[in-house]
Design a protein around this motif. Structure first.
Motif, PDB file in Angstrom:
ATOM      1  N   ARG A  53       0.808  -1.206   0.000  1.00 20.18           N
ATOM      2  CA  ARG A  53       0.000   0.000   0.000  1.00 20.18           C
ATOM      3  C   ARG A  53       0.848   1.265   0.000  1.00 20.18           C
ATOM      4  O   ARG A  53       0.310   2.356  -0.055  1.00 20.18           O
ATOM      5  N   THR A 123      -8.489   9.165   8.558  1.00 18.54           N
ATOM      6  CA  THR A 123      -9.431   8.120   8.133  1.00 18.54           C
ATOM      7  C   THR A 123     -10.692   8.145   8.988  1.00 18.54           C
ATOM      8  O   THR A 123     -11.804   8.050   8.462  1.00 18.54           O
ATOM      9  N   ASP A 135     -13.486   1.074   2.396  1.00 19.88           N
ATOM     10  CA  ASP A 135     -12.824   0.942   1.096  1.00 19.88           C
ATOM     11  C   ASP A 135     -12.558   2.298   0.454  1.00 19.88           C
ATOM     12  O   ASP A 135     -11.543   2.480  -0.215  1.00 19.88           O
ATOM     13  N   GLN A 136     -13.463   3.252   0.632  1.00 22.45           N
ATOM     14  CA  GLN A 136     -13.240   4.582   0.079  1.00 22.45           C
ATOM     15  C   GLN A 136     -12.093   5.283   0.781  1.00 22.45           C
ATOM     16  O   GLN A 136     -11.296   5.964   0.149  1.00 22.45           O
ATOM     17  N   ASP A 138      -9.642   3.804   2.249  1.00 22.89           N
ATOM     18  CA  ASP A 138      -8.427   3.058   1.921  1.00 22.89           C
ATOM     19  C   ASP A 138      -7.704   3.701   0.742  1.00 22.89           C
ATOM     20  O   ASP A 138      -6.489   3.792   0.712  1.00 22.89           O
ATOM     21  N   GLU A 139      -8.451   4.190  -0.224  1.00 17.39           N
ATOM     22  CA  GLU A 139      -7.844   4.810  -1.394  1.00 17.39           C
ATOM     23  C   GLU A 139      -7.146   6.117  -1.041  1.00 17.39           C
ATOM     24  O   GLU A 139      -6.191   6.509  -1.693  1.00 17.39           O
ATOM     25  N   LYS A 145      -8.606  -2.332   5.790  1.00 18.61           N
ATOM     26  CA  LYS A 145      -9.950  -2.170   6.347  1.00 18.61           C
ATOM     27  C   LYS A 145      -9.954  -2.344   7.861  1.00 18.61           C
ATOM     28  O   LYS A 145     -10.579  -1.558   8.578  1.00 18.61           O
TER      29      LYS A 145
END
Length: 185
Positions: A53, A123, A135-136, A138-139, A145
């Motif tokens: 990541r 976050t 998930d949104q 995460d980007e 998660k």
């Protein structure tokens, strides 16, 4: 004598029947056991491989974009994206980091630096402010998660315990008068 011979034959037949029944039961049990083991093996969640990541790089980019002195995005963008002023974010971050050491950046067992405090708190705030799913987020922050959800839960707990006494109390008489005057205006 004849009755004794018949009784002995019946006993042998019963023993043979029991042995056949036991063997059939054992065969069924072992087959059932094998089926259960196979299903358990199929249904067992496998661990997915780790994604690269680039957490450290994304954390540094987040700091460069919003949190350093000459950031890429001015205060107006910070206010729009975080729905608060930068100084308020920093005040909340310091209070949360002092309350829960989970949010403080630490080294892991290999000596690599962990996630930035800003990443974890960003976050949580994005999920709360925008109603975003993990998930949104995460980007944006490049966190898994489970890390995002843990950050959210710990952030919520820290905010609740830090600010409950100050902000979740019954209003005083002076507060009510002030609010009523504000409504009249």
């Amino acid at each position: 004598m004849f009755n004794l011979h018949i009784a002995q034959n019946e006993k042998e037949e019963d023993d043979e029947r029991r042995m056949r029944d036991d063997e059939a039961r054992m065969a069924r049990d072992s087959h059932s056991r094998r089926v259960i083991q196979a299903v358990a093996h199929i249904c067992r969640p496998t661990r997915s491989r780790n994604l690269n990541r680039s957490r450290q790089q994304r954390g540094e980019e987040l700091l460069d974009d919003y949190f350093v002195h000459n950031s890429a995005f001015p205060d107006m963008y910070f206010r729009r994206r975080f729905r608060m002023e930068r100084h308020l974010f920093n005040k909340i971050m310091i209070a949360v980091c002092n309350h829960d050491s989970y949010f403080v950046q630490k080294k892991d067992a290999c000596g690599a630096m962990g996630l930035f405090s800003e990443q974890k708190i960003t976050t949580a705030l994005r999920m709360l402010a925008y109603g975003a799913v993990a998930d949104q987020v995460d980007e944006i922050a490049r966190l898994g998660k489970s890390t995002i959800l843990e950050s959210l839960m710990r952030f919520y707990g820290a905010i609740e315990s830090i600010y409950t006494a100050e902000y979740l109390r019954k209003p005083t008489h002076m507060n009510l008068e002030r609010l009523l005057k504000k409504v009249e205006m």
